[in-house]
Design a protein around this motif. Structure first.
Motif: not given
Length: 400
Positions: A114-132, A158-167
């Motif tokens: 999870v995170g920069l350079g990982g298989d799961v983007f921070l935005a997707d990880a935080l979205a999963a946390l929000s949804d769960e 920038y990754a957090l901005k993307a997460a903010r916009d998505q969530l």
């Protein structure tokens, strides 16, 4: 040490942060306050508990405490630690990364994915946390300006901005960013520069401790001291609103036996004045070890603040004026782009300045300007205006 709680302020800020009807809140909240004035204590012991009481998930990353690490790593580790607390989220993330079967508890899934350079983007990880969890997520980043010190730090913002916009849109339950900094100039880089992730997010001064805090201090002192808020107010002002210095005054009342009820305020004043003078003395001693050009650059920058443009021709002339006129030093030291850049780097390495990865500079802390002012080193020469307006200063890279 006992803690003074700012319950009303925590309730006010929590309402602002969590209220979906407030558009500025969804952009993020940036708070600036001088170092050692109780900001981090408030975040951990007042704001975070209030947010938790309102059923938010709170993730806290302190970039000052862990400044030996890359800021991006500090932030991603804080997020991963929260993700690991939720087995359902781990299962979601594992499937996002391509795993079909997952052991509960994350045994078959590494959070390093999870995170920069990982298989799961921070935005997707935080979205999963929000949804769960079906809860609002609040990420508090203390001393957030340090994220500008490394390329990875900028990337994570920038990754957090993307997460903010998505969530904050669609079926998710929201992400709020609360960022703090000990210098308004440093924090402003994150919101005032159009190429930054949180451009135009609201920023405000974190209110210093006030009358209610001084009343609390009076209550902690021996009753015979007869301390009053009016008597402590100018002393607290001299302390730069640093609660640690006021607690030193309380300790002095406990240790010393030579004070009488009518002189308790004097004990406080003596303790604060001794600390203030020691601080100025120590900083000026460090300034005295700088080269003439390094000293001039530091003083001009402190005097001019956001109007400081380090490499302009008129600024170069100001450095020379400070060295030759103010200091009476007919230095043969070269004053050119290379020498000024080196002076800035030396000042950064010695802890006087902060520099972003883009090459913008700011004083490491406001106390440096205070010490220079008290030492009489901020003169008319150092304040000599080198340009009009208050646009962002040229960065080091802008002249290359």
């Amino acid at each position: 040490m006992e803690i003074f709680h700012r319950t009303s302020l925590a309730e006010e800020l929590a309402t602002f942060v969590l209220d979906d009807r407030l558009a500025p809140a969804s952009s993020g909240l940036f708070l600036s306050a001088r170092r050692r004035t109780g900001k981090s204590t408030f975040l951990r012991y007042d704001l975070e508990p209030e947010l938790l009481r309102r059923d938010a998930i709170v993730i806290y990353a302190d970039l000052w405490k862990e400044r030996a690490k890359d800021p991006a790593l500090v932030i991603t580790q804080a997020i991963r630690a929260e993700l690991e607390r939720h087995d359902g989220v781990v299962v979601r993330l594992a499937r996002l990364s391509g795993l079909e079967r997952v052991a509960v508890g994350g045994l078959a899934f590494s959070m390093d994915r999870v995170g920069l350079g990982g298989d799961v983007f921070l935005a997707d990880a935080l979205a999963a946390l929000s949804d769960e969890t079906r809860r609002m997520i609040v990420l508090i980043i203390d001393e957030a300006h340090h994220a500008q010190a490394t390329p990875q730090g900028i990337d994570v913002m920038y990754a957090l901005k993307a997460a903010r916009d998505q969530l904050n849109m669609g079926p998710h339950h929201g992400l709020r960013i609360v960022a703090t900094g000990s210098s308004r100039d440093k924090l402003a880089v994150l919101v005032d520069w159009k190429d930054q992730a949180f451009f135009c997010a609201p920023m405000q001064e974190f209110p210093p401790l006030g009358v209610d805090y001084l009343d609390w201090i009076c209550g902690l002192a021996p009753a015979s001291a007869a301390l009053t808020v009016d008597g402590l107010a100018p002393i607290f002002e001299r302390a730069g609103h640093r609660p640690e210095w006021m607690h030193a005054g309380l300790m002095a009342l406990e240790r010393r036996k030579d004070w009488t009820p009518g002189h308790a305020h004097e004990v406080f004043a003596q303790v604060v004045e001794a600390r203030a003078r020691a601080r100025v003395h120590n900083l000026l001693g460090q300034v005295g070890l700088l080269s003439p050009l390094e000293s001039a650059v530091l003083r001009v920058m402190a005097a001019q603040g956001q109007n400081f443009v380090p490499f302009w021709t008129r600024t170069m002339e100001t450095y020379r004026m400070v060295i030759e006129v103010d200091d009476g030093n007919a230095s043969a030291e070269a004053i050119d782009l290379a020498s000024v850049r080196q002076a800035l780097e030396t000042l950064k390495d010695k802890g006087f300045l902060w520099r972003s990865v883009h090459g913008s500079y700011a004083l490491e802390e406001f106390g440096i300007k205070e010490a220079l002012e008290e030492g009489g080193l901020l003169t008319e020469s150092t304040r000599r205006v080198t340009r009009m307006g208050r646009q962002p200063a040229l960065s080091a890279g802008a002249i290359e």
